[in-house]
Design an enzyme around this catalytic site. Structure first.
Site, PDB file in Angstrom:
ATOM      1  N   ALA A 252       0.796  -1.237   0.000  1.00 47.29           N
ATOM      2  CA  ALA A 252       0.000   0.000   0.000  1.00 47.29           C
ATOM      3  C   ALA A 252       0.820   1.272   0.000  1.00 47.29           C
ATOM      4  O   ALA A 252       0.253   2.370   0.091  1.00 47.29           O
ATOM      5  CB  ALA A 252      -0.987   0.032   1.168  1.00 47.29           C
ATOM      6  N   ALA A 253       2.133   1.191  -0.154  1.00 44.64           N
ATOM      7  CA  ALA A 253       2.941   2.414  -0.183  1.00 44.64           C
ATOM      8  C   ALA A 253       2.545   3.295  -1.367  1.00 44.64           C
ATOM      9  O   ALA A 253       2.418   4.522  -1.235  1.00 44.64           O
ATOM     10  CB  ALA A 253       4.425   2.069  -0.246  1.00 44.64           C
ATOM     11  N   ASP A 255      -0.349   3.326  -2.853  1.00 49.13           N
ATOM     12  CA  ASP A 255      -1.694   3.850  -2.593  1.00 49.13           C
ATOM     13  C   ASP A 255      -1.635   5.028  -1.625  1.00 49.13           C
ATOM     14  O   ASP A 255      -2.362   6.013  -1.784  1.00 49.13           O
ATOM     15  CB  ASP A 255      -2.590   2.761  -2.021  1.00 49.13           C
ATOM     16  CG  ASP A 255      -2.783   1.611  -2.986  1.00 49.13           C
ATOM     17  OD1 ASP A 255      -2.775   1.853  -4.205  1.00 49.13           O
ATOM     18  OD2 ASP A 255      -2.923   0.466  -2.521  1.00 49.13           O
TER      19      ASP A 255
END
Length: 314
Positions: A252-253, A255
Site C-alpha cells: 500500500a505504499a 496507494d
C-alpha cells in the site's frame, strides 16, 4: 464541495509473513498471519481521509464479515461510504499476500464484489463529481467502469488521477482523460511496452514517461520507491528525492502516495509540493505492517518531514 472521490476496489488482505516466497510446487512455513483492510481504492481513500481530506468512496463489497469490517474501517478514517453497495450474492474481494523479510510483497487479487462495480453505478453517482473534485481510480475494477468514471469526472471538470495497477496496456482514448498518471517503474514499462529493469537510469524512465505525455496524458508521476518520484509534463520535468527509512512492509505504499498527492492538490498546492508530501507519507507507511493499518496521519507526516529537515512548503 472540495473532495476526493475514489472509484475502486475494496478488499480484505490475507497476509502471510514469510522468510521468502515459495518456489513452484514448494510448501514453506509462514511466520505469522493477519487479516488487514485493503484494496487499492479503499487504501487510497483511507490515506486521504487520514490526512484530513473530504473523501467519498464508490465501490462494492459483499454482505459478509469482511465487507462489514472494511466499511467500518473506512468510516473510522473519515471516509463517506454511503456510495458503497453492499451485495448479498457475492463475496467481498480478497487479496492473498506474502511479505518477505526484505519487505517485498507478492499479491494475488480475487475481485469478488469489486467486479460488480459497473457503469450504471457511476452514472447514478454523477452528482459526486464537480470542478472542485479530484477523482482517484485504479485498475482493480472493470476497465469499462474506470473509463466511465473518467468520462463522467471530466464532463464535470474534475481533475483525474489514475494509478495504472495492476499493470496493463491502455488505449489513448482512456489516457486522454487522465490529468495525472501515477505508475511505478514496472507499470510504466508495461504501459510503454519497453524494458525498464531494476536500476534503470532516470533518463530512460523520463523518456518512457514523455511518450505517455505525447499520447495525451496530462502529466506522469513515476513512483520510484525510496528514490522518490519523477514528474513529467509537457513543460516540466523534475525529480523529487525520496526519504530513506527502514522498510518493514511495502504493501500500500503506492496507494498512500496517491492519497497524499491528491490531498495536497485538493488543498491548492503545486504538483511538486504535493509529490514531496506524498513521498514522505509513503516512506512512513513502509515502516509499519499491513495496508491501511500502515497509513499515517497528517500529524505524523508533518512531524516526519520536520525531523528530516526537508520542508515541503514553498
Amino acid at each position: 464541495m472540495k473532495r476526493i472521490a475514489v472509484v475502486g476496489s475494496i478488499n480484505a488482505d490475507l497476509v502471510a509473513n514469510v522468510a521468502r516466497s515459495p518456489l513452484p510446487g514448494e510448501t514453506i512455513q509462514g511466520e505469522s498471519f493477519a487479516v488487514h483492510c485493503g484494496g487499492k481504492g479503499s487504501n487510497q481513500a483511507s490515506a486521504a481521509g487520514r490526512l484530513g481530506a473530504e473523501v467519498a468512496m464508490l465501490g462494492c463489497v459483499g454482505d459478509d464479515a469482511y465487507g462489514r469490517m472494511l466499511l467500518e474501517n473506512l468510516r473510522s478514517s473519515g471516509v463517506d461510504v454511503s456510495r458503497v453497495s453492499l451485495l448479498e450474492s457475492i463475496a467481498t474481494g480478497t487479496a492473498l499476500i506474502t511479505v518477505e523479510k526484505t519487505a517485498e510483497n507478492r499479491i494475488i487479487i480475487v475481485p469478488g464484489a469489486n467486479a460488480c462495480l459497473g457503469e450504471t453505478e457511476i452514472s447514478e453517482w454523477g452528482s459526486t463529481f464537480s470542478a472542485e473534485t479530484i477523482l482517484l481510480v485504479q485498475l482493480e475494477t472493470p476497465l469499462s467502469t474506470v473509463a466511465k468514471a473518467l468520462e463522467v469526472a471530466k464532463e464535470a471538470r474534475s481533475r483525474t488521477v489514475l494509478d495504472p495497477a495492476p499493470a496493463r496496456r491502455l488505449e489513448k482514448k482512456l489516457l486522454a482523460k487522465v490529468d495525472y498518471l501515477t505508475p511505478n517503474e514496472s507499470e510504466l514499462a508495461t504501459l510503454c511496452d519497453c524494458d525498464l529493469g531494476p536500476g534503470a537510469p532516470l533518463e530512460k524512465i523520463e523518456n518512457a514517461a514523455k511518450s505517455l505525455v505525447n499520447r495525451s496524458v496530462g502529466a506522469v508521476v513515476v513512483k520510484l520507491g525510496s528514490n522518490g518520484a519523477l514528474f513529467v509534463s509537457e513543460n516540466d520535468i523534475q525529480h523529487v528525492p525520496g526519504y530513506q527509512v527502514v522498510a518493514l512492509d511495502t504493501t500500500a505504499a503506492g496507494d498512500c502516495f496517491n492519497g497524499a498527492f491528491a490531498t495536497r492538490l485538493l488543498e491548492g498546492f503545486s504538483e511538486i509540493l504535493a509529490i514531496r508530501f506524498a513521498c514522505a507519507a509513503a516512506a512512513l507507511s513502509v515502516t509499519k505492517a499491513g495496508a491501511q493499518s500502515s497509513l499515517p496521519s497528517r500529524e505524523e507526516v508533518e512531524a516526519f518531514i520536520n525531523e528530516q529537515g526537508q520542508p515541503y512548503e514553498e
